[in-house]
Design a protein around this motif. Structure first.
Motif, short mmCIF file in Angstrom:
data_model
loop_
_atom_site.label_atom_id
_atom_site.label_comp_id
_atom_site.label_asym_id
_atom_site.label_seq_id
_atom_site.Cartn_x
_atom_site.Cartn_y
_atom_site.Cartn_z
N THR A 265 0.82 -1.21 0.00
CA THR A 265 0.00 0.00 0.00
C THR A 265 0.86 1.26 0.00
OG1 THR A 265 -0.20 0.08 2.42
CG2 THR A 265 -1.90 -1.14 1.21
N GLY A 266 2.10 1.16 0.50
CA GLY A 266 3.00 2.32 0.48
C GLY A 266 3.22 2.81 -0.94
N ALA A 267 3.23 1.87 -1.89
CA ALA A 267 3.47 2.24 -3.29
C ALA A 267 2.36 3.16 -3.81
CB ALA A 267 3.55 0.98 -4.15
N ARG B 255 10.73 4.23 -5.69
CA ARG B 255 11.63 4.00 -4.55
C ARG B 255 12.60 5.15 -4.32
NH1 ARG B 255 9.01 0.90 -1.51
NH2 ARG B 255 10.88 0.78 -0.24
N TYR C 178 0.72 5.45 -1.95
CA TYR C 178 1.02 6.79 -1.42
C TYR C 178 2.19 7.40 -2.18
CZ TYR C 178 -2.28 5.81 2.25
OH TYR C 178 -3.46 5.53 2.91
N ARG C 179 3.14 6.54 -2.56
CA ARG C 179 4.29 7.02 -3.32
C ARG C 179 3.85 7.50 -4.71
NH1 ARG C 179 9.63 4.78 -1.61
NH2 ARG C 179 9.35 3.94 0.47
N ARG D 117 10.08 10.43 9.08
CA ARG D 117 8.93 9.66 8.59
C ARG D 117 8.18 9.00 9.74
NH1 ARG D 117 10.74 5.88 3.88
NH2 ARG D 117 8.58 5.24 4.03
N ASP E 219 4.31 9.49 10.39
CA ASP E 219 3.43 8.32 10.31
C ASP E 219 2.74 8.05 11.64
OD1 ASP E 219 4.43 8.13 7.73
OD2 ASP E 219 5.70 6.37 8.10
N GLY F 34 1.52 -2.01 5.33
CA GLY F 34 1.29 -0.58 5.38
C GLY F 34 1.48 -0.05 6.78
N ARG F 35 0.68 0.95 7.14
CA ARG F 35 0.80 1.56 8.46
C ARG F 35 -0.49 1.43 9.27
NH1 ARG F 35 4.67 1.99 5.80
NH2 ARG F 35 6.46 3.39 5.97
N ASP F 36 -1.61 1.34 8.56
CA ASP F 36 -2.93 1.39 9.21
C ASP F 36 -3.80 0.23 8.77
OD1 ASP F 36 -3.11 2.11 6.57
OD2 ASP F 36 -4.68 3.59 6.88
N ALA G 116 5.83 11.05 0.04
CA ALA G 116 4.75 10.10 0.34
C ALA G 116 4.33 10.22 1.79
CB ALA G 116 5.20 8.67 0.04
N SER G 117 5.32 10.35 2.67
CA SER G 117 5.02 10.48 4.08
C SER G 117 4.23 11.76 4.36
CB SER G 117 6.33 10.45 4.86
OG SER G 117 6.12 10.51 6.22
N ARG H 165 0.38 11.62 12.93
CA ARG H 165 -0.75 12.22 12.22
C ARG H 165 -2.06 11.91 12.95
NH1 ARG H 165 0.52 8.13 7.78
NH2 ARG H 165 -0.70 6.34 8.44
N ALA I 229 0.60 11.39 2.94
CA ALA I 229 -0.15 10.37 3.69
C ALA I 229 -0.80 10.93 4.95
CB ALA I 229 0.78 9.22 4.06
O1 DC Z 1 5.93 1.63 3.18
P1 DC Z 1 6.46 2.82 2.36
O2 DC Z 1 7.80 3.30 2.83
O3 DC Z 1 6.46 2.51 0.90
O4 DC Z 1 5.41 3.99 2.60
C1 DC Z 1 5.57 5.29 2.10
C2 DC Z 1 4.83 6.27 2.97
O5 DC Z 1 3.44 6.09 2.81
C3 DC Z 1 5.11 6.14 4.47
O6 DC Z 1 5.93 7.18 4.97
C4 DC Z 1 3.79 6.23 5.13
C5 DC Z 1 2.78 6.14 4.06
N1 DC Z 1 1.89 4.99 4.21
C6 DC Z 1 0.78 5.16 4.97
O7 DC Z 1 0.60 6.22 5.57
N2 DC Z 1 -0.13 4.16 5.07
C7 DC Z 1 0.06 3.01 4.45
N3 DC Z 1 -0.86 2.04 4.55
C8 DC Z 1 1.23 2.80 3.68
C9 DC Z 1 2.14 3.82 3.59
#
Ligand code: DC
Length: 226
Positions: free
Chosen positions: A34-36, A90, A38-39, A179, A183, A128-130, A98-99, A186, A102
């Protein structure tokens, strides 16, 4: 057929994507990064010459921004407005942006919708993060991977060196710290461990060790849905 979802959350550099890919392979299901997504939004913001920290500017391009995910030979490709941008995601400046994007709830809502719809149609290991706290609170299994800042920085620095990006270890460490702050700090769907997530500290462990540890918790999961 019922799909299964395995959620892996944690800070940058904890080893989520490496482990998620290997587990997805073992289960013969897809790995959803999922990070991709946001990127990809961040890349568009940078290409448009906008400021990723300016919410109004970022929100203004969302209606005309199309993010798509497809699988080619089992690998995820990310499309931005019809263009395959996977190979551009990347770069360090894209990670930083991205951060920042997000943090914006409108960005998250748009991408979470896409993540949920993919997980509804396919069995996935999703990182991901969430994911465990917000995207898929009913995931079949949840993991929270973490490691010390020093170890995460060292891993990310090695990855950057291999990809030919010239950043010092100190610089990588500072960016990771920033980051983490974004992350975790927020207001909307911050990074935190879901109560029912299994905590795995990957500091000092090999990839094999972590895969085996995760695999040990998946004995009741069977899937083959790629
Ligand atoms: O996992 P990553 O490094 O590719 O993620 C890039 C940015 O996207 C990271 O700083 C936080 C955000 N992100 C997010 O907020 N929620 C997610 N589910 C995945 C990534």
């Amino acid at each position: 057929m019922k799909t299964i979802a395995i959620a892996i959350d944690g800070p940058a550099g904890a080893g989520k994507s490496t482990i998620a890919k290997l587990i997805a392979d073992k289960l013969h299901i897809y790995y959803l990064d999922t990070g991709a997504m946001y990127r990809a939004v961040a890349l568009k913001v940078l290409r448009e010459g906008l400021d990723p920290t300016n919410h109004q500017q970022v929100i203004s391009i969302l209606p005309s921004t199309h993010i798509g995910v497809i699988y080619q030979d089992g690998f995820q490709r990310v499309y931005l407005d019809g263009e395959d941008v996977t190979h551009l995601l990347r770069q360090p400046e894209v990670a930083k942006a991205a951060s920042a994007v997000a943090v914006i709830p409108e960005v998250r809502i748009k991408l979470v919708e896409l993540q949920r719809s993919i997980a509804q149609n396919y069995s996935v290991v999703i990182d991901g993060r969430d994911i465990g706290t917000f995207v898929l609170p009913n995931a079949d299994k949840k993991f929270y991977l973490t490691a010390t800042l020093e170890e995460r920085a060292r891993r990310r620095w090695l990855e950057m060196q291999e990809k030919g990006y010239d950043q010092s270890l100190e610089e990588v460490k500072r960016e990771l710290e920033a980051r983490d702050r974004n992350d975790m700090g927020r207001a909307f769907a911050p990074l935190r461990k879901a109560e029912d997530a299994i905590l795995i500290d990957t500091t000092g462990k090999s990839i094999d060790q972590v895969v085996n540890e995760v695999w040990g918790y998946l004995t009741d999961i069977s899937a083959d849905g790629r």
